[in-house]
Design an enzyme around this catalytic site. Structure first.
Site, PDB file in Angstrom:
ATOM      1  N   LYS A  13     127.046  15.935  69.017  1.00  0.00           N
ATOM      2  CA  LYS A  13     126.625  15.574  67.653  1.00  0.00           C
ATOM      3  C   LYS A  13     125.925  14.210  67.650  1.00  0.00           C
ATOM      4  O   LYS A  13     124.851  14.055  67.085  1.00  0.00           O
ATOM      5  CB  LYS A  13     127.836  15.523  66.696  1.00  0.00           C
ATOM      6  N   ARG A  88     135.216  16.616  57.912  1.00  0.00           N
ATOM      7  CA  ARG A  88     136.121  17.129  58.940  1.00  0.00           C
ATOM      8  C   ARG A  88     137.320  17.859  58.342  1.00  0.00           C
ATOM      9  O   ARG A  88     138.160  18.334  59.092  1.00  0.00           O
ATOM     10  CB  ARG A  88     136.655  15.940  59.725  1.00  0.00           C
ATOM     11  N   ARG A 161     135.185   4.748  75.354  1.00  0.00           N
ATOM     12  CA  ARG A 161     136.145   4.740  74.247  1.00  0.00           C
ATOM     13  C   ARG A 161     137.556   4.914  74.783  1.00  0.00           C
ATOM     14  O   ARG A 161     137.777   5.710  75.698  1.00  0.00           O
ATOM     15  CB  ARG A 161     135.867   5.898  73.294  1.00  0.00           C
TER      16      ARG A 161
HETATM   17  P1  AP5 Z   1     128.247  13.081  72.243  1.00  0.00           P
HETATM   18  O1  AP5 Z   1     126.873  13.236  71.674  1.00  0.00           O
HETATM   19  O2  AP5 Z   1     128.828  11.736  72.335  1.00  0.00           O
HETATM   20  O3  AP5 Z   1     129.243  14.108  71.525  1.00  0.00           O
HETATM   21  P2  AP5 Z   1     129.890  14.069  70.071  1.00  0.00           P
HETATM   22  O4  AP5 Z   1     129.859  15.462  69.532  1.00  0.00           O
HETATM   23  O5  AP5 Z   1     129.266  13.002  69.250  1.00  0.00           O
HETATM   24  O6  AP5 Z   1     131.379  13.732  70.493  1.00  0.00           O
HETATM   25  P3  AP5 Z   1     132.439  12.675  69.879  1.00  0.00           P
HETATM   26  O7  AP5 Z   1     133.517  12.480  70.890  1.00  0.00           O
HETATM   27  O8  AP5 Z   1     131.731  11.488  69.335  1.00  0.00           O
HETATM   28  O9  AP5 Z   1     133.026  13.541  68.729  1.00  0.00           O
HETATM   29  P4  AP5 Z   1     134.218  13.271  67.895  1.00  0.00           P
HETATM   30  O10 AP5 Z   1     133.878  14.123  66.714  1.00  0.00           O
HETATM   31  O11 AP5 Z   1     135.521  13.559  68.513  1.00  0.00           O
HETATM   32  O12 AP5 Z   1     134.248  11.681  67.705  1.00  0.00           O
HETATM   33  P5  AP5 Z   1     133.947  10.746  66.469  1.00  0.00           P
HETATM   34  O13 AP5 Z   1     133.383   9.490  66.960  1.00  0.00           O
HETATM   35  O14 AP5 Z   1     133.257  11.498  65.385  1.00  0.00           O
HETATM   36  O15 AP5 Z   1     128.208  13.764  73.713  1.00  0.00           O
HETATM   37  C1  AP5 Z   1     129.307  13.668  74.592  1.00  0.00           C
HETATM   38  C2  AP5 Z   1     128.819  13.435  76.018  1.00  0.00           C
HETATM   39  O16 AP5 Z   1     128.133  14.594  76.472  1.00  0.00           O
HETATM   40  C3  AP5 Z   1     127.827  12.266  76.175  1.00  0.00           C
HETATM   41  O17 AP5 Z   1     128.086  11.596  77.382  1.00  0.00           O
HETATM   42  C4  AP5 Z   1     126.447  12.964  76.211  1.00  0.00           C
HETATM   43  O18 AP5 Z   1     125.531  12.237  77.025  1.00  0.00           O
HETATM   44  C5  AP5 Z   1     126.780  14.314  76.812  1.00  0.00           C
HETATM   45  N1  AP5 Z   1     125.989  15.404  76.263  1.00  0.00           N
HETATM   46  C6  AP5 Z   1     125.566  15.553  74.974  1.00  0.00           C
HETATM   47  N2  AP5 Z   1     124.887  16.717  74.821  1.00  0.00           N
HETATM   48  C7  AP5 Z   1     124.904  17.324  76.045  1.00  0.00           C
HETATM   49  C8  AP5 Z   1     124.354  18.560  76.540  1.00  0.00           C
HETATM   50  N3  AP5 Z   1     123.683  19.401  75.713  1.00  0.00           N
HETATM   51  N4  AP5 Z   1     124.566  18.858  77.849  1.00  0.00           N
HETATM   52  C9  AP5 Z   1     125.254  18.015  78.666  1.00  0.00           C
HETATM   53  N5  AP5 Z   1     125.778  16.816  78.266  1.00  0.00           N
HETATM   54  C10 AP5 Z   1     125.611  16.483  76.961  1.00  0.00           C
HETATM   55  O19 AP5 Z   1     135.451  10.466  65.936  1.00  0.00           O
HETATM   56  C11 AP5 Z   1     136.356   9.683  66.668  1.00  0.00           C
HETATM   57  C12 AP5 Z   1     137.665   9.583  65.887  1.00  0.00           C
HETATM   58  O20 AP5 Z   1     137.433   8.911  64.635  1.00  0.00           O
HETATM   59  C13 AP5 Z   1     138.313  10.918  65.488  1.00  0.00           C
HETATM   60  O21 AP5 Z   1     139.119  11.439  66.528  1.00  0.00           O
HETATM   61  C14 AP5 Z   1     139.113  10.507  64.234  1.00  0.00           C
HETATM   62  O22 AP5 Z   1     140.302   9.837  64.614  1.00  0.00           O
HETATM   63  C15 AP5 Z   1     138.198   9.483  63.577  1.00  0.00           C
HETATM   64  N6  AP5 Z   1     137.267  10.104  62.622  1.00  0.00           N
HETATM   65  C16 AP5 Z   1     135.906  10.120  62.702  1.00  0.00           C
HETATM   66  N7  AP5 Z   1     135.366  10.778  61.664  1.00  0.00           N
HETATM   67  C17 AP5 Z   1     136.416  11.177  60.895  1.00  0.00           C
HETATM   68  C18 AP5 Z   1     136.506  11.942  59.678  1.00  0.00           C
HETATM   69  N8  AP5 Z   1     135.401  12.415  59.073  1.00  0.00           N
HETATM   70  N9  AP5 Z   1     137.744  12.185  59.181  1.00  0.00           N
HETATM   71  C19 AP5 Z   1     138.868  11.709  59.784  1.00  0.00           C
HETATM   72  N10 AP5 Z   1     138.860  10.989  60.942  1.00  0.00           N
HETATM   73  C20 AP5 Z   1     137.629  10.742  61.491  1.00  0.00           C
HETATM   74 MG    MG Z   2     129.976  11.212  68.397  1.00  0.00          MG
END
Ligand code: AP5
Ligand code: MG
Length: 218
Positions: A13, A88, A161
């Protein structure tokens, strides 16, 4: 244009939201990035969120809806947003409907990125980020062109992270399946769900998203 990228942790994402910002001018609105910024700044929201994020649980709907509503009022996002990691929960989805309606805006597309669980673990385990400009990398799938130097800003410090380990990723996946996956049916019922193959390489995924945007623009 406003779109949601919906998908589990590691689906890509953030990677695609940054590309959409460059290619289509849609502002990335990542609640995860906003919370990490709040932790780094030591704000009240950051203090509440840190332990919850470290164990992979969701921060409360009230806190999240509050920070998104504030962000939606800033002028730089009038041209359109990519929601990354929000909504979410069903309560967040309903709140977003209200925020958009109140601003006379609409949701143009919800793009679900489908990726197998084992690939998610591998993606998150190899993820690292430039400490200076925030550009994201992967040890195997998207390494820096010159090892140890950021392609974008030349920075030489990188971060990982705290929650990017296999155990927490698996916990986050369970949370996703239980609390966030129901949104697929919510948006399918509204008729704006588009499902894409998130297993493809980064360039192909960008192409698939581009095709959806073209279709919804008409
Ligand atoms: P990346 O693009 O970083 O993936 P992502 O989907 O953004 O993954 P996240 O870990 O950021 O998702 P998340 O939803 O758990 O975390 P968030 O920060 O929102 O890609 C991952 C890796 O793969 C990278 O190294 C990239 O280079 C590689 N890659 C990408 N595409 C690829 C492809 N096609 N092929 C191969 N490799 C690829 O949330 C973190 C925490 O915050 C949550 O756990 C929660 O505690 C809190 N939080 C955030 N938002 C909310 C909400 N709305 N409500 C409640 N809590 C929340
Ligand atoms: Mg992300």
């Amino acid at each position: 244009m406003n779109i949601i990228l919906l998908g589990p942790p590691g689906a890509g994402k953030g990677t695609q939201a940054k590309i959409l910002e460059e290619q289509h001018g849609l502002k990335q609105l990542s609640t995860g990035d906003m919370l990490r910024a709040a932790i780094a700044a030591g704000t009240e929201v950051g203090k509440k969120a840190k332990a919850i994020m470290d164990r992979g649980d969701l921060v409360s709907d009230d806190v999240i809806i509050g920070i998104v509503a504030d962000r939606m009022d800033q002028p730089d996002i009038k041209a359109g947003v990519t929601f990354d990691g929000f909504p979410r929960t069903p309560a967040q989805a309903e709140a977003l409907d209200g925020m958009l309606a109140g601003r006379k805006q609409k949701l143009d597309a919800v793009i679900e990125m489908k990726v197998d669980d084992e690939a998610l673990v591998e993606r998150i385990s190899g993820r690292y980020t430039c400490a200076k400009c925030g550009k994201g990398y992967h040890e195997k799938f998207a390494p820096a062109k010159k090892a140890g130097v950021c392609d974008s800003c030349g920075g030489t410090e990188f971060t990982r992270r705290p929650a990017d380990n296999e155990k927490t990723v698996r916990d986050r996946l369970q949370v996703y399946n239980k609390q966030t996956a129901p949104l697929v049916a919510y948006y399918a019922a509204k008729g704006n769900l588009h499902v894409i193959d998130g297993m493809a390489d980064i360039t192909r995924v960008t192409g698939e998203i581009g095709a959806v945007l073209k279709k919804v623009k008409g």
